[in-house]
Design an enzyme around this catalytic site. Structure first.
Site, PDB file in Angstrom:
ATOM      1  N   ASP A 260       0.856  -1.181   0.000  1.00  0.00           N
ATOM      2  CA  ASP A 260       0.000   0.000   0.000  1.00  0.00           C
ATOM      3  C   ASP A 260       0.890   1.229   0.000  1.00  0.00           C
ATOM      4  O   ASP A 260       1.723   1.407   0.904  1.00  0.00           O
ATOM      5  CB  ASP A 260      -0.927   0.007   1.219  1.00  0.00           C
ATOM      6  CG  ASP A 260      -1.803   1.250   1.273  1.00  0.00           C
ATOM      7  OD1 ASP A 260      -2.658   1.411   0.391  1.00  0.00           O
ATOM      8  OD2 ASP A 260      -1.617   2.065   2.205  1.00  0.00           O
TER       9      ASP A 260
ATOM     10  N   GLU B 154      -1.918  -1.246  -5.863  1.00  0.00           N
ATOM     11  CA  GLU B 154      -3.187  -0.684  -6.324  1.00  0.00           C
ATOM     12  C   GLU B 154      -3.013  -0.039  -7.695  1.00  0.00           C
ATOM     13  O   GLU B 154      -1.982   0.572  -7.984  1.00  0.00           O
ATOM     14  CB  GLU B 154      -3.699   0.350  -5.330  1.00  0.00           C
ATOM     15  CG  GLU B 154      -4.098  -0.208  -3.984  1.00  0.00           C
ATOM     16  CD  GLU B 154      -4.484   0.889  -3.016  1.00  0.00           C
ATOM     17  OE1 GLU B 154      -5.618   0.867  -2.515  1.00  0.00           O
ATOM     18  OE2 GLU B 154      -3.651   1.765  -2.769  1.00  0.00           O
TER      19      GLU B 154
ATOM     20  N   CYS C  60     -12.277  -4.825   5.788  1.00  0.00           N
ATOM     21  CA  CYS C  60     -11.584  -5.601   6.817  1.00  0.00           C
ATOM     22  C   CYS C  60     -10.887  -6.781   6.145  1.00  0.00           C
ATOM     23  O   CYS C  60     -11.521  -7.565   5.437  1.00  0.00           O
ATOM     24  CB  CYS C  60     -12.567  -6.085   7.879  1.00  0.00           C
ATOM     25  SG  CYS C  60     -11.810  -7.129   9.160  1.00  0.00           S
TER      26      CYS C  60
ATOM     27  N   ASP D 207      -2.749   1.127   7.185  1.00  0.00           N
ATOM     28  CA  ASP D 207      -1.980   0.849   5.973  1.00  0.00           C
ATOM     29  C   ASP D 207      -1.693  -0.636   5.823  1.00  0.00           C
ATOM     30  O   ASP D 207      -1.739  -1.176   4.713  1.00  0.00           O
ATOM     31  CB  ASP D 207      -0.668   1.641   5.999  1.00  0.00           C
ATOM     32  CG  ASP D 207      -0.898   3.145   5.988  1.00  0.00           C
ATOM     33  OD1 ASP D 207      -1.861   3.587   5.331  1.00  0.00           O
ATOM     34  OD2 ASP D 207      -0.129   3.880   6.639  1.00  0.00           O
TER      35      ASP D 207
END
Length: 423
Positions: free
Chosen positions: A196, A288, A355, A386
Site C-alpha cells: 500500500d 493498487e 476488513c 496501511d
C-alpha cells in the site's frame, strides 16, 4: 536473450567542453523548432505524407547556411529528425499528444550519439572512465558500474549509443546498453505480498513491515532552500511587468534547481535500493491500480464554481508527487521480470475500508489515518490502517493469480460484505 538498459553517469567536463556541449544542446533544440515550423506550415493534410528524405535535405542545407546550427554533429541532427517523426507517429496512433515548440527555459537540453562505436569508451581509473563525444573530444565520466563489452569483468554485450542530458548538477551521459542474459523462467514457488503506497508511510507491506525514509534534504539544506525561494520572490517583485529576467534571478533559480535536483536524486536512490530488495525477496508483488495523474489535479475549480480547501489539496499534491508512486511501480515491474517474478495491479476501490479478516466494508472501519477497527458484529479486528489495506491488496492479488500461485497464498479470502448488506 537481449536485455536493453540505460546507464547514467556524471560527466567531468572542462569549461571549454561545457561551452561546446551547451552550443550543441541549443542547436538541437533549435533544430527541433525549425522542423516543427516547417512540418506544421505544410498543413495537417500533408503532414502524414511529409518525406523524411526531403526533411533531411533541408537539414543538410541549413547546417551549411547557419554556422551556429553546424555546431550540432550531422548524426545528432538526423537523430532529432527521427525523434520528431516518431513523436508524430505516436500522436497519430493515439499514444501521445502532438509535439510542441521547445522552450529555451522549460525544455531540457539533450544531444544524441546514435552510434555506440563512436564513443570509444575506456576505463582509466577506479572512479573515472573516458569516452569520445563528436565535436567535443575526449571527456571523463564517473565510473560506478561496469559497462557491457568495455571491460573484461563486465557483462557480455555492447553499448549501442548514448544521450547527453543537461541537468541542474551539470551534463550527464546516458549509455544505451544491450546485455546478453540467459532466458528468465517464471518462478514456480515464492512469496506474494501486497504493498500500500501512502504519504505518511511510503510503502506498507502486508506482512506487517514498512519501508520508510527520512527527509530528502537536511535541516540546513531546507533552510537554505527556503531562503533562496524568498529571495527569488523578492527579485521577481522588483522586475517590471514585461521586463526580461536578470542574471541575478537566473542564478537564484539555478541554486534552487540544484537543491531540488539533490532531493530528487536521493529519492530515486532510495527507490532503487528498496525496489531491488523487494524484488529479491518476493515473487509476486501486488499494488493498487491508481490514477496518480487524476489524484494530483488541482482543486482550484473555476470562477463560477471555485474549489474548496485549495491550499490543503495543493500541499497533498506536492507530497504525492514527491513520493513518485508511478516510478516505484515501474522499477518493481522490470526488476521482478528480470528475476522471474511479476507485478499484479488490483482495483483500488475499498482497500482502505475493507476488513482483511472478515471482508466487512464500511467507511467507519477506518477510524483515523493510522488505525483500522472493524465494526462488523463478532469480528473486532484491529490493525494499522496501511497494513490492513496492504493485506486486502494481497488477497485481491491471490485471487488474480489463483491459477498460478494459489497454493502459496495463506491469507484469508476477503469477502465483499458492505454496510448495506450487513444492515
Amino acid at each position: 536473450m537481449k536485455r536493453q538498459r540505460g546507464y547514467k553517469a556524471l560527466l567531468g567536463l572542462t569549461p571549454e567542453q561545457v561551452i561546446a556541449l551547451d552550443e550543441q544542446g541549443h542547436a538541437a533544440r533549435a533544430m527541433w523548432n525549425l522542423l516543427h515550423d516547417w512540418w506544421t506550415m505544410t498543413g495537417k493534410c500533408l503532414l502524414r505524407r511529409a518525406s523524411l528524405a526531403l526533411a533531411d535535405q533541408h537539414i543538410r542545407q541549413a547546417r551549411k547556411d547557419l554556422p551556429w546550427l553546424a555546431a550540432l554533429p550531422a548524426q545528432a541532427a538526423q537523430q532529432v529528425l527521427k525523434q520528431y517523426h516518431r513523436a508524430w507517429v505516436n500522436c497519430w496512433e493515439g499514444r501521445a499528444g502532438a509535439p510542441n515548440f521547445k522552450s529555451r527555459i522549460r525544455s531540457r537540453m539533450s544531444v544524441d550519439v546514435p552510434q555506440g562505436r563512436d564513443l570509444q569508451i575506456k576505463r582509466v581509473s577506479r572512479r573515472w572512465g573516458r569516452c569520445r563525444i563528436p565535436k567535443v573530444g575526449l571527456v571523463r565520466f564517473r565510473w560506478t558500474k561496469d559497462l557491457p563489452g568495455v571491460t573484461r569483468s563486465g557483462p557480455a554485450g555492447r553499448v549501442t549509443g548514448a544521450r547527453l542530458v543537461k541537468e541542474a548538477h551539470g551534463w550527464h551521459i546516458v549509455f544505451r546498453t544491450e546485455t546478453l542474459v540467459d532466458d528468465v523462467h517464471p518462478k514456480s514457488t515464492g512469496r506474494i505480498v501486497g504493498i500500500d503506497r501512502g504519504v505518511v508511510v511510503p510503502l506498507a507491506l502486508s506482512d506487517g513491515s514498512n519501508r520508510e525514509h527520512g527527509p530528502w534534504l537536511t535541516d540546513g539544506e531546507r533552510k537554505r532552500l527556503i531562503r533562496l525561494e524568498r529571495k527569488a520572490a523578492r527579485q521577481r517583485r522588483i522586475r517590471k511587468p514585461g521586463e526580461q529576467s536578470g542574471n541575478r534571478l537566473a542564478r537564484t533559480y539555478d541554486q534552487i534547481a540544484r537543491y531540488r535536483a539533490t532531493a530528487k536524486r536521493r529519492a530515486a536512490d532510495w527507490q532503487h535500493r528498496t525496489t531491488t530488495e523487494l524484488a529479491d525477496t518476493f515473487t509476486v508483488i501486488a499494488v493498487e491500480d491508481l490514477a496518480v495523474t487524476n489524484m494530483v489535479k488541482s482543486a482550484r475549480g473555476t470562477t463560477g464554481h471555485p474549489g474548496k480547501n485549495v491550499r490543503q489539496k495543493a500541499g497533498l499534491n506536492r507530497v504525492i508527487a514527491a513520493e513518485a508512486w508511478g516510478r516505484t511501480v515501474e522499477l518493481l515491474a522490470y526488476k521482478l521480470a528480470d528475476r522471474g517474478g511479476h507485478l499484479v495491479k488490483v482495483p483500488a476501490a475499498g482497500t482502505s475500508r475493507r476488513c482483511s479478516a472478515c471482508g466487512f466494508t464500511c467507511p467507519g472501519n477506518r477510524q483515523t489515518q493510522a488505525r483500522f477497527a472493524c465494526r462488523a458484529p463478532g469480528c473486532g479486528y484491529t490493525a494499522n490502517a496501511d497494513t490492513n489495506a496492504a493485506r486486502n491488496i494481497e488477497h485481491a492479488a491471490g485471487r488474480a493469480v489463483s491459477g498460478l500461485l494459489s497454493p502459496l497464498h495463506d491469507g484469508n479470502e476477503a469477502s465483499t460484505t458492505s454496510c448495506a448488506h450487513s444492515a
